[in-house]
Design an enzyme around this catalytic site. Structure first.
Site, PDB file in Angstrom:
ATOM      1  N   ARG A   1       0.848  -1.191   0.000  1.00 14.45           N
ATOM      2  CA  ARG A   1       0.000   0.000   0.000  1.00 14.45           C
ATOM      3  C   ARG A   1       0.886   1.244   0.000  1.00 14.45           C
ATOM      4  O   ARG A   1       2.114   1.160   0.035  1.00 14.45           O
ATOM      5  CB  ARG A   1      -0.922   0.000   1.222  1.00 14.45           C
TER       6      ARG A   1
ATOM      7  N   MET B   1       3.111   4.486  -0.650  1.00 20.34           N
ATOM      8  CA  MET B   1       4.126   4.815  -1.638  1.00 20.34           C
ATOM      9  C   MET B   1       4.633   3.579  -2.366  1.00 20.34           C
ATOM     10  O   MET B   1       4.860   3.605  -3.576  1.00 20.34           O
ATOM     11  CB  MET B   1       5.297   5.548  -0.975  1.00 20.34           C
TER      12      MET B   1
ATOM     13  N   VAL C   1      11.547  -7.311   6.425  1.00 19.01           N
ATOM     14  CA  VAL C   1      12.839  -6.733   6.053  1.00 19.01           C
ATOM     15  C   VAL C   1      13.868  -6.813   7.167  1.00 19.01           C
ATOM     16  O   VAL C   1      15.074  -6.697   6.916  1.00 19.01           O
ATOM     17  CB  VAL C   1      12.681  -5.267   5.581  1.00 19.01           C
TER      18      VAL C   1
ATOM     19  N   VAL D   1       4.037  13.687   3.115  1.00 15.82           N
ATOM     20  CA  VAL D   1       3.290  12.955   2.085  1.00 15.82           C
ATOM     21  C   VAL D   1       2.067  12.342   2.744  1.00 15.82           C
ATOM     22  O   VAL D   1       2.132  11.882   3.893  1.00 15.82           O
ATOM     23  CB  VAL D   1       4.149  11.837   1.442  1.00 15.82           C
TER      24      VAL D   1
ATOM     25  N   THR E   1       0.440   9.618   3.503  1.00 16.53           N
ATOM     26  CA  THR E   1       0.452   8.161   3.616  1.00 16.53           C
ATOM     27  C   THR E   1       0.056   7.758   5.029  1.00 16.53           C
ATOM     28  O   THR E   1      -0.240   8.593   5.885  1.00 16.53           O
ATOM     29  CB  THR E   1       1.853   7.603   3.308  1.00 16.53           C
TER      30      THR E   1
ATOM     31  N   LYS F   1      16.887   7.327   9.778  1.00  9.53           N
ATOM     32  CA  LYS F   1      16.938   7.928   8.446  1.00  9.53           C
ATOM     33  C   LYS F   1      18.283   8.598   8.171  1.00  9.53           C
ATOM     34  O   LYS F   1      18.762   8.585   7.036  1.00  9.53           O
ATOM     35  CB  LYS F   1      15.781   8.923   8.278  1.00  9.53           C
TER      36      LYS F   1
ATOM     37  N   TYR G   1      13.256   7.641  14.730  1.00  8.05           N
ATOM     38  CA  TYR G   1      13.023   7.849  13.296  1.00  8.05           C
ATOM     39  C   TYR G   1      14.166   8.638  12.668  1.00  8.05           C
ATOM     40  O   TYR G   1      14.707   8.265  11.626  1.00  8.05           O
ATOM     41  CB  TYR G   1      11.694   8.571  13.090  1.00  8.05           C
TER      42      TYR G   1
END
Length: 264
Positions: free
Chosen positions: A21, A23, A67, A190, A192, A161, A157
């Site tokens: 779902r 991106m 992952v 974005v 999402t 990143k 986070y």
């Protein structure tokens, strides 16, 4: 969705994580529409996006992939090797966000975020690189964030990143000899699942974005498509920021708006 220019070519096969779902699914649909076989990988059911791609005449395969598990990566690469065969692209898209300040971040959230957002791409690049080398090279796109370029209040986070930015540069240098390019894309705000339910956070963020809006999924996908295509053949080890000017001008955009009493 923008039309594919006739001068662009893409890898025959691209693996996308977190592709059920948001991106990831958008990237998958766009690539399939351009004739790419997409390996749709996720820990949740991917049947809906697979069916959508196939109804539109595209080619896709489903892969169950955690992952954060190196063994799952090895299994997925074996599935691709025995199925589509070649592999020319990887999009490390899977990720989580927990908007918790430093002292409010439990150890388990720190570890979970790191394992998915940073360990996952490391395991993925390591797993796919030999097959991509055998396939003649290719391109890896890591979906990072503007939180990987600036200070951000959420330590888990932001650290994951920032780490992904460094990982991308390191991998780019190491894998250039195999004809593999590695770049990172840094979206701003974005629409999402990562911001679902964070209405106040989103509204406050918009006041610092010079364009005054969130990015569309297609605007992020277009950056990813470019980095996967032959048109970016001399680009590796760099960042593409898609944020509506937030990093470059967000501070003084907000300052001027406050000073003029025109918050918008």
């Amino acid at each position: 969705m923008s039309e594919s220019p006739s001068t662009e070519t893409y890898p025959d096969v691209v693996l996308i994580t977190g592709a059920a779902r948001g991106m990831g699914a958008n990237h998958a649909r766009a690539l399939a529409a351009r004739g790419v076989h997409v390996c749709v990988a996720d820990i949740i059911d991917t049947s809906e996006v697979i069916a959508e791609i196939e109804r539109a005449g595209g080619s896709a395969s489903a892969h169950h992939l955690d992952v954060a598990d190196p063994a799952a990566w090895a299994r997925t690469v074996d599935e691709i090797r025995s199925g589509p065969g070649s592999l020319g692209g990887l999009i490390n898209n899977a990720g989580i966000s927990r908007r918790l300040e430093f002292m409010d971040t439990p150890d388990e959230i720190w570890e979970q975020t790191m394992r998915i957002n940073l360990f996952g791409p490391f395991y993925g690049i390591k797993a796919v690189a030999p097959l991509m080398h055998q396939s003649g090279g290719g391109a890896i796109v890591n979906i990072s964030s503007i939180a990987g370029l600036i200070g951000y209040f959420s330590p888990a986070y932001s650290s994951s990143k920032w780490g992904l930015t460094g990982l991308s540069k390191s991998a780019a240098g190491n894998l250039a000899k195999w004809g593999i390019r590695v770049n990172s894309v840094h979206p701003g705000l974005v629409g999402t699942d990562l911001v679902r339910g964070a209405d106040e956070f989103v509204a406050a963020s918009l006041r610092s974005i010079p364009t005054g809006r969130k990015a569309s999924l297609d605007e992020i996908t277009d950056a990813v498509l470019f980095l996967l295509s032959d048109r970016s053949g001399y680009i590796t080890g760099t960042e593409v920021t898609v944020d509506g000017g937030l990093i470059s001008n967000g501070l003084y955009h907000r300052v001027l708006a406050d000073a003029e009493g025109k918050l918008s």
